[in-house]
Design a protein around this motif. Structure first.
Motif, mmCIF file in Angstrom:
data_model
loop_
_atom_site.group_PDB
_atom_site.id
_atom_site.type_symbol
_atom_site.label_atom_id
_atom_site.label_comp_id
_atom_site.label_asym_id
_atom_site.label_seq_id
_atom_site.Cartn_x
_atom_site.Cartn_y
_atom_site.Cartn_z
ATOM 1 N N LEU A 376 0.819 -1.212 0.000
ATOM 2 C CA LEU A 376 0.000 0.000 0.000
ATOM 3 C C LEU A 376 0.855 1.266 0.000
ATOM 4 O O LEU A 376 0.591 2.202 -0.771
ATOM 5 C CB LEU A 376 -0.934 -0.009 1.211
ATOM 6 N N GLY A 377 1.882 1.317 0.857
ATOM 7 C CA GLY A 377 2.706 2.517 0.937
ATOM 8 C C GLY A 377 3.353 2.869 -0.382
ATOM 9 O O GLY A 377 3.356 4.039 -0.797
ATOM 10 N N GLY A 378 3.895 1.881 -1.074
ATOM 11 C CA GLY A 378 4.524 2.138 -2.360
ATOM 12 C C GLY A 378 3.541 2.637 -3.395
ATOM 13 O O GLY A 378 3.845 3.560 -4.175
ATOM 14 N N ALA A 379 2.336 2.028 -3.421
ATOM 15 C CA ALA A 379 1.321 2.448 -4.392
ATOM 16 C C ALA A 379 0.876 3.884 -4.136
ATOM 17 O O ALA A 379 0.730 4.682 -5.080
ATOM 18 C CB ALA A 379 0.127 1.506 -4.331
ATOM 19 N N VAL A 380 0.668 4.242 -2.869
ATOM 20 C CA VAL A 380 0.259 5.611 -2.524
ATOM 21 C C VAL A 380 1.362 6.591 -2.901
ATOM 22 O O VAL A 380 1.110 7.645 -3.510
ATOM 23 C CB VAL A 380 -0.067 5.710 -1.020
ATOM 24 N N GLN A 381 2.582 6.246 -2.552
ATOM 25 C CA GLN A 381 3.713 7.124 -2.824
ATOM 26 C C GLN A 381 3.870 7.391 -4.322
ATOM 27 O O GLN A 381 4.056 8.542 -4.751
ATOM 28 C CB GLN A 381 4.975 6.487 -2.261
ATOM 29 N N ARG A 382 3.750 6.333 -5.135
ATOM 30 C CA ARG A 382 3.906 6.514 -6.584
ATOM 31 C C ARG A 382 2.827 7.431 -7.150
ATOM 32 O O ARG A 382 3.102 8.283 -8.008
ATOM 33 C CB ARG A 382 3.867 5.146 -7.282
ATOM 34 N N LEU A 383 1.606 7.281 -6.692
ATOM 35 C CA LEU A 383 0.527 8.121 -7.203
ATOM 36 C C LEU A 383 0.665 9.565 -6.717
ATOM 37 O O LEU A 383 0.420 10.505 -7.490
ATOM 38 C CB LEU A 383 -0.828 7.554 -6.780
ATOM 39 N N LEU A 384 1.050 9.750 -5.475
ATOM 40 C CA LEU A 384 1.207 11.113 -4.977
ATOM 41 C C LEU A 384 2.313 11.862 -5.708
ATOM 42 O O LEU A 384 2.254 13.097 -5.827
ATOM 43 C CB LEU A 384 1.500 11.095 -3.473
ATOM 44 N N ARG A 385 3.280 11.135 -6.226
ATOM 45 C CA ARG A 385 4.397 11.774 -6.930
ATOM 46 C C ARG A 385 4.152 11.874 -8.428
ATOM 47 O O ARG A 385 5.030 12.365 -9.153
ATOM 48 C CB ARG A 385 5.688 10.988 -6.655
ATOM 49 N N ASP A 386 2.995 11.460 -8.890
ATOM 50 C CA ASP A 386 2.713 11.461 -10.331
ATOM 51 C C ASP A 386 1.349 12.104 -10.595
ATOM 52 O O ASP A 386 0.359 11.413 -10.825
ATOM 53 C CB ASP A 386 2.740 10.027 -10.855
ATOM 54 N N PRO A 387 1.265 13.439 -10.585
ATOM 55 C CA PRO A 387 -0.035 14.098 -10.769
ATOM 56 C C PRO A 387 -0.678 13.805 -12.123
ATOM 57 O O PRO A 387 -1.908 13.763 -12.225
ATOM 58 C CB PRO A 387 0.290 15.583 -10.600
ATOM 59 N N ALA A 388 0.134 13.603 -13.161
ATOM 60 C CA ALA A 388 -0.435 13.319 -14.486
ATOM 61 C C ALA A 388 -1.179 11.986 -14.471
ATOM 62 O O ALA A 388 -2.298 11.872 -15.006
ATOM 63 C CB ALA A 388 0.671 13.304 -15.537
ATOM 64 N N ARG A 389 -0.600 10.992 -13.842
ATOM 65 C CA ARG A 389 -1.266 9.690 -13.761
ATOM 66 C C ARG A 389 -2.513 9.774 -12.891
ATOM 67 O O ARG A 389 -3.548 9.177 -13.200
ATOM 68 C CB ARG A 389 -0.308 8.643 -13.199
ATOM 69 N N ARG A 390 -2.430 10.516 -11.796
ATOM 70 C CA ARG A 390 -3.619 10.700 -10.965
ATOM 71 C C ARG A 390 -4.749 11.339 -11.770
ATOM 72 O O ARG A 390 -5.915 10.959 -11.643
ATOM 73 C CB ARG A 390 -3.302 11.584 -9.746
ATOM 74 N N GLY A 391 -4.399 12.315 -12.586
ATOM 75 C CA GLY A 391 -5.416 12.976 -13.398
ATOM 76 C C GLY A 391 -6.076 12.020 -14.366
ATOM 77 O O GLY A 391 -7.302 12.034 -14.535
ATOM 78 N N ARG A 392 -5.275 11.169 -15.010
ATOM 79 C CA ARG A 392 -5.832 10.191 -15.967
ATOM 80 C C ARG A 392 -6.722 9.191 -15.244
ATOM 81 O O ARG A 392 -7.820 8.873 -15.710
ATOM 82 C CB ARG A 392 -4.701 9.466 -16.699
ATOM 83 N N MET A 393 -6.248 8.680 -14.108
ATOM 84 C CA MET A 393 -7.045 7.700 -13.364
ATOM 85 C C MET A 393 -8.350 8.317 -12.869
ATOM 86 O O MET A 393 -9.422 7.701 -12.961
ATOM 87 C CB MET A 393 -6.250 7.152 -12.175
ATOM 88 N N GLY A 394 -8.274 9.534 -12.349
ATOM 89 C CA GLY A 394 -9.482 10.191 -11.860
ATOM 90 C C GLY A 394 -10.496 10.403 -12.968
ATOM 91 O O GLY A 394 -11.701 10.192 -12.773
ATOM 92 N N ALA A 395 -10.022 10.820 -14.139
ATOM 93 C CA ALA A 395 -10.934 11.045 -15.267
ATOM 94 C C ALA A 395 -11.594 9.743 -15.701
ATOM 95 O O ALA A 395 -12.795 9.713 -16.014
ATOM 96 C CB ALA A 395 -10.165 11.667 -16.431
ATOM 97 N N GLN A 396 -10.838 8.645 -15.701
ATOM 98 C CA GLN A 396 -11.411 7.358 -16.079
ATOM 99 C C GLN A 396 -12.407 6.861 -15.040
ATOM 100 O O GLN A 396 -13.442 6.283 -15.385
ATOM 101 C CB GLN A 396 -10.297 6.327 -16.281
ATOM 102 N N ALA A 397 -12.090 7.096 -13.777
ATOM 103 C CA ALA A 397 -13.017 6.689 -12.714
ATOM 104 C C ALA A 397 -14.346 7.419 -12.875
ATOM 105 O O ALA A 397 -15.423 6.812 -12.779
ATOM 106 C CB ALA A 397 -12.407 6.969 -11.344
ATOM 107 N N ARG A 398 -14.299 8.715 -13.126
ATOM 108 C CA ARG A 398 -15.530 9.483 -13.306
ATOM 109 C C ARG A 398 -16.276 9.048 -14.568
ATOM 110 O O ARG A 398 -17.519 8.989 -14.593
ATOM 111 C CB ARG A 398 -15.197 10.971 -13.374
ATOM 112 N N LYS A 399 -15.544 8.702 -15.614
ATOM 113 C CA LYS A 399 -16.169 8.234 -16.848
ATOM 114 C C LYS A 399 -16.960 6.945 -16.610
ATOM 115 O O LYS A 399 -18.084 6.791 -17.105
ATOM 116 C CB LYS A 399 -15.094 8.007 -17.921
ATOM 117 N N VAL A 400 -16.385 6.011 -15.845
ATOM 118 C CA VAL A 400 -17.099 4.770 -15.514
ATOM 119 C C VAL A 400 -18.350 5.087 -14.708
ATOM 120 O O VAL A 400 -19.434 4.547 -14.970
ATOM 121 C CB VAL A 400 -16.173 3.809 -14.732
#
Length: 421
Positions: A376-400
């Motif tokens: 869990l810690g590694g996954a959270v850390q990677r996402l917090l350090r990658d705003p572009a990926r967070r943006g893509r994931m968030g947009a896809q989550a809302r699309k679903v």
């Protein structure tokens, strides 16, 4: 089988009451209104209403858009809402106040069920998700009360759990007029359990139609302004005993790379509020709580949300969400709430309560599954350090989330048909 089931219910009732008393030691709500669990309560002012049963907080939240639609389409019909847990009761009060009549569902004992139905005298009974109580179902059939299950879901685990009672459960399901299943997989499992094929329809998941609380996004932005807009923030929501320590250890790992990161942690049950706060303090974190400080300050590393019904603004304030009940075999909780706010979602290996939704989010890139707590810690850390990926994931989550809406309209059509009959 039904007589044996009823005998077993009578035999286990003393132990159920003892469990109720034990839970009341940690959360006083379980000590209140216990007579309702045996059918003793003051009857609503008017009989002949629509009765909706939602066992706890998650089911009440799922039923919210349906309950609001019933109030609009049937304004003159009294609305009775039952729950099993005090937290579910509190959520009903938060959403509807005195606009609906609330009472606890009685234990599945013939005398308690008979007394309950004699007091509310509904013209339609609606069960949300998976609550199969044979004596209750038989009593509805014997009184000519149409019964339907909406947002019906049945995991593989639940299907196996019903196996020892397969005969009586099959007979109980024959008392149900309609089963509105969340998915084709749920419909298939209900058929395996004994429901008649012609009484099952696939209507979708009501949770996709949940309304976003007014001002949730704005409130989230206000919270961010208070603790720093650029500060990395993640939320662990609806956590259970057995995974909260893993969440705190993950945050220690996050802080090693992102020393200004903030964790918001929201235990699922009120009796966990105090133990979680103690655990946070014992690990040396600087901590604030919702009940004491209201919002965290710049110096706080962990914020314990020790309140109910406030998750959405905090989801909106976070950069990503871990949804609890998934690191331990609880089955996971509602991943749609963060998805509705375009937040990336993390889940653990146990998501059988929301398997189809979770799999869709993962397949579409809106969520990520971790295989074990130590990841869990590694996954959270990677996402917090990658705003572009967070943006893509968030947009896809809302699309679903947006693509699956419409279940309330379909279920209301089924209800209209039953009431017209």
């Amino acid at each position: 089988m039904r007589y044996l089931y009823t005998l077993a219910m009578y035999l286990v009732t003393p132990f159920i009451v003892l469990r109720l008393l034990a839970r009341g030691m940690r959360y006083r709500g379980y000590h209140l209104r216990w007579r309702e669990r045996f059918g003793f309560f003051r009857a609503p002012a008017a009989p002949g209403g629509i009765w909706v049963h939602a066992v706890s907080v998650g089911e009440v939240n799922a039923a919210e858009p349906l309950l609001k639609a019933l109030r609009v389409d049937y304004p003159n019909a009294p609305l009775v809402v039952t729950t099993v847990t005090p937290t579910g009761s509190e959520r009903v009060r938060q959403l509807f106040g005195e606009e609906v009549f609330h009472v606890y569902l009685p234990y599945d004992l013939p005398f308690a069920v008979a007394r309950f139905l004699a007091r509310i005298r509904p013209r339609l009974a609606i069960i949300v998700e998976t609550e199969i109580w044979p004596n209750l179902y038989f009593a509805c059939r014997n009184r000519g009360i149409p019964l339907m299950i909406v947002n019906a879901r049945l995991s593989e685990r639940s299907l196996r759990g019903y196996a020892p009672l397969r005969g009586v459960v099959r007979s109980a399901l024959r008392c149900v007029r309609l089963i509105a299943a969340q998915s084709r997989a749920d419909a298939a499992r209900y058929r395996l359990l004994g429901a008649e094929t012609e009484r099952i329809v696939v209507s979708g998941n009501l949770k996709f139609d949940m309304p976003l609380p007014d001002g949730a996004t704005d409130r989230g932005q206000q919270l961010r302004a208070q603790w720093g807009r650029l500060r990395p923030v993640w939320i662990a929501a609806s956590t259970h005993e057995g995974e909260e320590l893993a969440v705190l250890e993950a945050h220690l790992e996050v802080l090693r790379r992102l020393p200004d990161a903030l964790l918001l942690i929201a235990p699922r049950h009120p009796e966990r509020f105090r133990p979680v706060e103690h655990a946070v303090r014992s690990l040396g974190f600087s901590v604030a709580t919702r009940s004491a400080q209201q919002v965290p300050g710049a110096a706080h590393q962990v914020f314990v949300i020790d309140s109910m019904g406030e998750l959405m603004p905090f989801y909106a304030a976070a950069d990503l969400a871990f949804v609890g009940g998934s690191l331990v075999p609880i089955g996971g909780h509602n991943v749609l709430e963060p998805a509705a706010l375009a937040r990336p979602v993390l889940v653990g290996p146990h998501t059988f309560n929301f398997e189809e939704i979770t799999q869709t989010l993962i397949a579409e890139g809106g969520a990520e599954r971790i295989g074990a707590a130590d990841a869990l810690g590694g996954a959270v850390q990677r996402l917090l350090r990658d705003p572009a990926r967070r943006g893509r994931m968030g947009a896809q989550a809302r699309k679903v989330f947006d693509s699956e809406r419409g279940a309330v309209r379909r279920v209301m059509g089924l209800i209209d048909g039953l009431l017209q009959e």
